[in-house]
Design a protein around this motif. Structure first.
Motif, PDB file in Angstrom:
ATOM      1  N   TRP A  59      -4.917   0.399  -9.448  1.00 26.66           N
ATOM      2  CA  TRP A  59      -4.491  -0.836  -8.796  1.00 26.66           C
ATOM      3  C   TRP A  59      -3.134  -0.705  -8.122  1.00 26.66           C
ATOM      4  CZ3 TRP A  59      -8.417  -3.700  -8.034  1.00 26.66           C
ATOM      5  CH2 TRP A  59      -9.485  -3.631  -8.919  1.00 26.66           C
ATOM      6  N   CYS A  60      -2.488   0.418  -8.247  1.00 26.55           N
ATOM      7  CA  CYS A  60      -1.201   0.621  -7.579  1.00 26.55           C
ATOM      8  C   CYS A  60      -1.412   0.573  -6.068  1.00 26.55           C
ATOM      9  CB  CYS A  60      -0.590   1.961  -7.976  1.00 26.55           C
ATOM     10  SG  CYS A  60      -0.113   2.054  -9.712  1.00 26.55           S
ATOM     11  N   GLY A  61      -0.591  -0.222  -5.392  1.00 26.51           N
ATOM     12  CA  GLY A  61      -0.685  -0.353  -3.947  1.00 26.51           C
ATOM     13  C   GLY A  61      -1.797  -1.279  -3.476  1.00 26.51           C
ATOM     14  N   ARG A  62      -2.405  -2.031  -4.390  1.00 22.48           N
ATOM     15  CA  ARG A  62      -3.560  -2.861  -4.034  1.00 22.48           C
ATOM     16  C   ARG A  62      -3.438  -4.266  -4.619  1.00 22.48           C
ATOM     17  NH1 ARG A  62      -8.603  -0.091  -6.209  1.00 22.48           N
ATOM     18  NH2 ARG A  62      -9.553  -1.836  -5.129  1.00 22.48           N
ATOM     19  N   CYS A  81       4.751   2.056  -8.243  1.00 26.16           N
ATOM     20  CA  CYS A  81       3.537   1.248  -8.299  1.00 26.16           C
ATOM     21  C   CYS A  81       3.830  -0.229  -8.088  1.00 26.16           C
ATOM     22  CB  CYS A  81       2.861   1.451  -9.658  1.00 26.16           C
ATOM     23  SG  CYS A  81       1.334   0.517  -9.852  1.00 26.16           S
ATOM     24  N   MET A 140       1.921  -3.948  -7.066  1.00 27.91           N
ATOM     25  CA  MET A 140       0.622  -4.617  -7.083  1.00 27.91           C
ATOM     26  C   MET A 140       0.758  -6.033  -6.567  1.00 27.91           C
ATOM     27  SD  MET A 140      -0.871  -3.770 -10.823  1.00 27.91           S
ATOM     28  CE  MET A 140      -1.062  -2.108 -11.384  1.00 27.91           C
ATOM     29  N   HIS A 146       3.174   1.863  -1.849  1.00 24.91           N
ATOM     30  CA  HIS A 146       3.659   2.053  -3.226  1.00 24.91           C
ATOM     31  C   HIS A 146       2.455   2.192  -4.155  1.00 24.91           C
ATOM     32  CE1 HIS A 146       7.767   1.083  -1.993  1.00 24.91           C
ATOM     33  NE2 HIS A 146       7.177   0.231  -1.162  1.00 24.91           N
ATOM     34  N   GLY A 147       1.673   3.224  -3.924  1.00 20.41           N
ATOM     35  CA  GLY A 147       0.421   3.399  -4.655  1.00 20.41           C
ATOM     36  C   GLY A 147       0.422   4.537  -5.658  1.00 20.41           C
ATOM     37  N   ALA A 188       0.820  -1.218   0.000  1.00 22.19           N
ATOM     38  CA  ALA A 188       0.000   0.000   0.000  1.00 22.19           C
ATOM     39  C   ALA A 188       0.851   1.265   0.000  1.00 22.19           C
ATOM     40  CB  ALA A 188      -0.933  -0.003   1.202  1.00 22.19           C
TER      41      ALA A 188
END
Length: 125
Positions: A88-91, A60, A62, A54-55, A52
């Motif tokens: 979707w970055c950080g997820r 980024c 994932m 790195h969102g 998270a």
């Protein structure tokens, strides 16, 4: 004349095969390992909290199927609109990757390419 035709044909197909082979081999991406300040206690094993952090588009990470990927350098090269990756970055993007948002899966080529960006696995909470 026939020899010239045959030689030209062979050279043409060799050139086509060479270009096809060159297009199949993607360039090796630079994988940016986490800096010591952000490195988790166990390198290569990340929590959802680690991911998270790195969102952003320029940073980024994932989660896809329990694996962690740093796709920061890939975003500009994504074949469709790179903006499609940003939410979707950080997820956990497992379902989005599996269905491409349209119920279709990614190709085997995309799976091979994704493997280049793997930096670790998801750590259990």
């Amino acid at each position: 004349m026939r020899g010239l035709y045959l030689s030209s044909t062979v050279l043409f197909w060799l050139a086509v095969a060479g270009l096809w082979h060159a297009a199949e081999a993607p360039p090796e991406p630079a994988i940016n390992p986490p800096s010591p300040a952000e490195a988790p206690a166990s390198p290569g094993r990340y929590s959802t909290g680690d991911v998270a952090r790195h969102g952003l588009a320029e940073d980024c990470w994932m989660i896809i199927a329990g694996e962690v990927y740093d796709v920061s350098s890939y975003i500009p090269d994504h074949p469709t609109d790179p903006e499609i990756l940003l939410p979707w970055c950080g997820r956990d993007a497992s379902e989005a990757y599996r269905t491409k948002g349209k119920g279709r899966s990614h190709s085997a080529y995309a799976d091979r390419q994704l493997a280049q960006y793997r930096i670790g696995t998801l750590r259990s909470p």
